[in-house]
Design a protein around this motif. Structure first.
Motif, PDB file in Angstrom:
ATOM      1  N   GLY A   1      10.208  42.824  26.031  1.00 49.09           N
ATOM      2  CA  GLY A   1       9.287  43.827  25.521  1.00 49.09           C
ATOM      3  C   GLY A   1       9.516  44.075  24.047  1.00 49.09           C
ATOM      4  N   ALA A   2       8.791  45.051  23.530  1.00 49.11           N
ATOM      5  CA  ALA A   2       8.882  45.408  22.121  1.00 49.11           C
ATOM      6  C   ALA A   2       8.525  46.871  21.961  1.00 49.11           C
ATOM      7  CB  ALA A   2       7.939  44.534  21.289  1.00 49.11           C
ATOM      8  N   LEU A   3       9.019  47.469  20.887  1.00 49.24           N
ATOM      9  CA  LEU A   3       8.561  48.790  20.490  1.00 49.24           C
ATOM     10  C   LEU A   3       7.270  48.646  19.694  1.00 49.24           C
ATOM     11  CD1 LEU A   3      11.834  50.558  19.238  1.00 49.24           C
ATOM     12  CD2 LEU A   3      10.659  50.929  21.407  1.00 49.24           C
TER      13      LEU A   3
ATOM     14  N   VAL B   1      18.947  46.107  21.246  1.00 52.88           N
ATOM     15  CA  VAL B   1      18.537  47.249  20.435  1.00 52.88           C
ATOM     16  C   VAL B   1      18.141  46.798  19.037  1.00 52.88           C
ATOM     17  CG1 VAL B   1      19.273  49.428  19.419  1.00 52.88           C
ATOM     18  CG2 VAL B   1      19.905  48.895  21.769  1.00 52.88           C
ATOM     19  N   ARG B   2      18.908  45.888  18.439  1.00 50.86           N
ATOM     20  CA  ARG B   2      18.584  45.414  17.095  1.00 50.86           C
ATOM     21  C   ARG B   2      17.213  44.730  17.072  1.00 50.86           C
ATOM     22  NH1 ARG B   2      21.063  44.771  12.598  1.00 50.86           N
ATOM     23  NH2 ARG B   2      23.173  45.038  13.428  1.00 50.86           N
ATOM     24  N   GLY B   3      16.954  43.875  18.035  1.00 53.53           N
ATOM     25  CA  GLY B   3      15.672  43.199  18.070  1.00 53.53           C
ATOM     26  C   GLY B   3      14.512  44.167  18.208  1.00 53.53           C
ATOM     27  N   LEU B   4      14.668  45.166  19.056  1.00 53.97           N
ATOM     28  CA  LEU B   4      13.610  46.151  19.246  1.00 53.97           C
ATOM     29  C   LEU B   4      13.367  46.947  17.968  1.00 53.97           C
ATOM     30  CD1 LEU B   4      14.643  47.395  22.800  1.00 53.97           C
ATOM     31  CD2 LEU B   4      12.588  46.065  22.237  1.00 53.97           C
ATOM     32  N   LEU B   5      14.428  47.365  17.303  1.00 50.04           N
ATOM     33  CA  LEU B   5      14.269  48.145  16.080  1.00 50.04           C
ATOM     34  C   LEU B   5      13.676  47.314  14.945  1.00 50.04           C
ATOM     35  CD1 LEU B   5      17.559  50.231  16.133  1.00 50.04           C
ATOM     36  CD2 LEU B   5      15.234  51.075  16.499  1.00 50.04           C
TER      37      LEU B   5
END
Length: 321
Positions: free
Chosen positions: A143-145, A123-127
């Protein structure tokens, strides 16, 4: 300085039921509106509804349960809520009880600590708008946001015992506790958080304590409110273990006796206004950054008006210094 916030003291069946509490945060010096996991109106959607009704208040999710959503969905929901409200969000997560894990996943997490570490790391990496490439024992993501400016999202971890507190020190922005006496936070939880933070070479996360409270109400003893607020928690082995570590004399067999023990052991705070304020100050002295007022017991026993009245009186007194 310790901030004071408000917990929605029931599980909303309709989103408009959140509006009086969102309004309370909007119009007073309360810092944030919090809600735990709900299985009627889901918390992200309830807070977004309140924002659409004009109450764009900082939100705290304390905590949502990891088995319900993949960490990609968790990151997306947290950022979506920040975009919908235009305000900061504390996105707290926890593994839930073993029975829920078993029901939803087929088997419980062998190591809740490992599962939580993987979850929050993804979650931290995506945010942070990173491309996440993680294959874990419990959670995987590649993946990525899509990058887009949004208000801040702090990652929270539900903490009861030293192991999770150390992990919060390593990977979380906020440790979120529930039903934890002030002395236990000072003597056990905060030292473990500092240990974890030192190991990871990072600053100690903020400590948020969700604290059950009740002012005096004629005809109802404090133990009645304590039981109405925490009957389910007194059935949970992880809560009973934490309370015993904190020196609260719960036996796990007589729930009424255990409710009385919550009061005498400082896990449930009650009294007249001055007495209750003094007990809340103990959390400030213990090093808690944010205290969340939980009047669920009052709501369940005396009704919605009395619960709101308690919150208004407590917040006004705290604001007056």
């Amino acid at each position: 300085m310790t901030d004071y916030s408000v917990l929605v003291p029931f599980l909303p069946r309709r989103p408009e039921q959140l509006l009086p509490y969102a309004g309370l945060v909007h119009w007073t010096q309360a810092e944030r509106l919090w809600q735990g996991q709900a299985l009627f109106v889901e918390p992200h959607q309830g807070f977004a509804y309140a924002a659409g009704a004009g109450f764009r208040v900082p939100a705290g999710l304390g905590v949502t349960l990891m088995p319900l959503r993949h960490p990609y969905e968790a990151a997306l929901q947290a950022r979506s809520l920040a975009l919908a409200t235009g305000r900061p969000v504390v996105a707290g997560f926890g593994p839930g009880g073993r029975s829920m894990q078993q029901s939803l996943l087929g088997e419980p997490y062998r190591s809740p600590l490992t599962a939580a570490r993987e979850y929050l790391t993804i979650v931290r990496g995506l945010l942070a708008n990173e491309i996440v490439d993680t294959k874990g024992e419990y959670f995987s993501c590649h993946g990525a946001l899509h990058a887009f400016p949004a208000p801040s999202v702090e990652l929270g971890l539900g903490v009861l015992r030293p192991g999770m507190a150390r992990l919060a020190g390593e990977v979380a922005d906020v440790a979120v506790t529930w039903l934890t006496p002030a002395s236990y936070l000072e003597d056990v939880v905060l030292p473990a958080m500092r240990e974890g933070a030192a190991k990871a070479g990072r600053r100690v996360p903020r400590l948020v304590a969700i604290v059950p409270v009740a002012l005096e109400h004629e005809g109802h003893g404090a133990d009645v409110f304590a039981l109405a607020s925490n009957a389910a928690h007194l059935q949970g082995p992880h809560y009973l273990d934490m309370l015993r570590r904190a020196g609260v004399g719960v036996g796990g067999e007589d729930v009424k006796a255990d409710a009385r023990a919550l009061v005498t052991g400082g896990a449930f705070l009650s009294g007249d206004l001055d007495g209750l304020l003094g007990r809340l100050r103990a959390y400030e002295k213990a090093g808690v950054d944010e205290v969340v007022l939980n009047v669920t017991g009052v709501f369940n026993v005396a009704g919605a008006q009395e619960a709101m009245s308690d919150l208004k009186r407590i917040i006004a007194a705290l604001s007056a210094g």
